[in-house]
Design an enzyme around this catalytic site. Structure first.
Site, PDB file in Angstrom:
ATOM      1  N   ASP A  89     -30.288  45.507  33.099  1.00  0.00           N
ATOM      2  CA  ASP A  89     -30.333  44.094  32.590  1.00  0.00           C
ATOM      3  C   ASP A  89     -29.260  43.910  31.483  1.00  0.00           C
ATOM      4  O   ASP A  89     -28.897  44.986  30.911  1.00  0.00           O
ATOM      5  CB  ASP A  89     -31.883  43.871  31.865  1.00  0.00           C
ATOM      6  N   ASP A 116     -39.740  44.113  38.608  1.00  0.00           N
ATOM      7  CA  ASP A 116     -39.764  45.104  37.551  1.00  0.00           C
ATOM      8  C   ASP A 116     -40.780  44.693  36.691  1.00  0.00           C
ATOM      9  O   ASP A 116     -40.793  43.283  36.393  1.00  0.00           O
ATOM     10  CB  ASP A 116     -38.393  45.364  36.981  1.00  0.00           C
TER      11      ASP A 116
HETATM   12  N1  LIG Z   1     -39.096  37.636  32.206  1.00  0.00           N
HETATM   13  C1  LIG Z   1     -37.701  38.170  32.043  1.00  0.00           C
HETATM   14  C2  LIG Z   1     -37.457  39.418  31.931  1.00  0.00           C
HETATM   15  C3  LIG Z   1     -36.152  39.944  31.988  1.00  0.00           C
HETATM   16  C4  LIG Z   1     -35.031  38.859  31.801  1.00  0.00           C
HETATM   17  N2  LIG Z   1     -33.801  39.317  31.724  1.00  0.00           N
HETATM   18  C5  LIG Z   1     -32.878  38.250  31.655  1.00  0.00           C
HETATM   19  N3  LIG Z   1     -31.838  38.986  31.614  1.00  0.00           N
HETATM   20  N4  LIG Z   1     -33.154  37.250  32.042  1.00  0.00           N
HETATM   21  C6  LIG Z   1     -34.439  36.854  32.016  1.00  0.00           C
HETATM   22  O1  LIG Z   1     -34.705  35.401  32.039  1.00  0.00           O
HETATM   23  C7  LIG Z   1     -35.632  37.550  32.137  1.00  0.00           C
HETATM   24  C8  LIG Z   1     -36.768  37.228  32.409  1.00  0.00           C
END
Ligand SMILES: Nc1ccc2nc(N)nc(O)c2c1
Length: 373
Positions: free
Chosen positions: A92, A267
């Protein structure tokens, strides 16, 4: 050197059975990616994670840039060698963790300045630096830097964050150019719970020719029906020939419902975190091993599971380990939960191949509803 590619083998409604090929191996989709935030899937050996069915795991830019540092990981041979996981890794971009973990954050057009939750040191993350970190780590699939808002949020904030994320998508893509063949970059659809903003984001990203598209900004506090409505809203605008990744999702029920709506990759920290907190995910639903009802129950969690961790130990023993606060409790229950999530994914893939995903979904939900007898 194999390039990055994705193929859809079969469909069942909007659900897809597919396979991603990367230089480090293939990923069967729909796929669940165990989270290995700080270069470890907590409480598990990498070979166990693999043996239980995972084709790919997650790493995280925010955590690894703070400790041990991206340049250090690169000096030590990259993340795969560092943790001895030779299979694909997705990282990420760090934006989400900055907003959820760091303190004193200052967000501007260029990027985000924040103080480390570890020692208060100041750091700056920009689209370019995030890609540089992911490249130093050696990630096979990298994510653009984006701004993810918690929900509910005012529409104007959601629009601003979505538009910023699109500008950061362009910058991430430019910064990504020149990496070794076979590495992939995914854009991230934002837009909160606003259907028109979701469509605008998806269409703009689809035109930027990423290797895959993630749906971000969900699993951030909204009810499941809102999450599913947003997936249904964006799905027609996501290129069918590219993988779709729903970030941070979710419970087994979330995954069943989202895979049915055309999501290919998932994930979530749920299985690993719950395993460290005495909860087992099984075909019969969740079982809290702290509960005294298990104290003399000689049955394993699931004698018919294809995975050894669910067959091998008695509930009485797991209950004892939990009550005694033994490390092995978290180790076994983490393996149990990763195993169950991978069993669920294998079941979803088989059901799509056989064209019976709706029936499979009903069977699985009936098993959870019947509960643990
Ligand atoms: N629920 C999530 C979990 C991880 C995420 N990572 C990024 N980069 N952007 C999001 O909107 C996320 C949302």
């Amino acid at each position: 050197m194999t390039a990055f590619s994705f193929r859809v083998h079969a469909t069942c409604g909007t659900a897809r059975l597919g396979e991603i090929s990367t230089p480090r191996g293939r990923i069967r989709t729909p796929a669940f990616m165990p989270v290995g935030t700080q270069a470890t899937v907590k409480a598990m050996y990498p070979e166990q994670v693999r043996a239980l069915g995972a084709d790919i795991i997650l790493g995280n830019t925010y955590h690894l840039m703070l400790r041990p540092g991206a340049e250090r990981v690169a000096k030590l041979g990259g993340l795969h060698a560092f943790m001895d996981w030779p299979h694909p890794i997705l990282t990420d971009s760090g934006g989400f963790q900055v907003m959820s973990l760091a303190s004193l954050r200052k967000l501007d057009e260029g990027g985000v300045t924040f103080r480390s939750h570890l020692d208060g040191s100041e750091h700056r993350l920009t689209p370019e630096r995030s890609i540089e970190i992911q490249s130093l780590l050696g990630a096979d699939i990298q994510m653009q830097l984006d701004e993810c808002l918690k929900l509910p949020a005012p529409r104007e904030d959601i629009a601003r964050a979505m538009e910023l994320s699109l500008r950061w998508a362009e910058r991430s893509k430019k910064a990504f150019e020149g990496q070794p063949e076979g590495r992939a970059l995914f854009g991230i659809v934002q837009g909160g719970d606003q259907p028109d903003l979701r469509v605008e984001s998806a269409r703009a990203l689809a035109a930027m020719d990423f290797h895959g598209l993630a749906v971000g900004g969900l699993a951030v506090g909204e009810p499941q029906d809102v999450m599913l409505a947003m997936i249904e809203t964006v799905e027609p605008h996501l290129p069918a020939a590219k993988p779709r990744y729903l970030m941070g999702v979710g419970t087994p029920d979330d995954i069943l419902e989202a895979a049915s709506r055309g999501i290919d990759m998932f994930d979530c920290v749920m299985p690993t975190r719950a395993g460290r907190h005495a909860t087992a995910f099984t075909r019969f639903g969740r079982i809290n091993l702290r509960n005294a009802r298990h104290a003399e129950d000689t049955r394993p969690l699931d004698p018919d599971s294809p995975s050894e961790p669910l067959r091998r130990w008695s509930r009485a023993y797991l209950h004892h380990l939990v009550r005694a606060e033994e490390m092995l409790a978290g180790m076994i229950l983490t393996a149990v939960n990763i195993a169950y999530y991978q069993e669920l994914m294998a079941g979803i893939r088989a059901a799509i191949a056989e064209g019976r995903l709706a029936a499979f979904r009903d069977e699985v939900k009936a098993g959870w509803a019947a509960g643990d007898l």
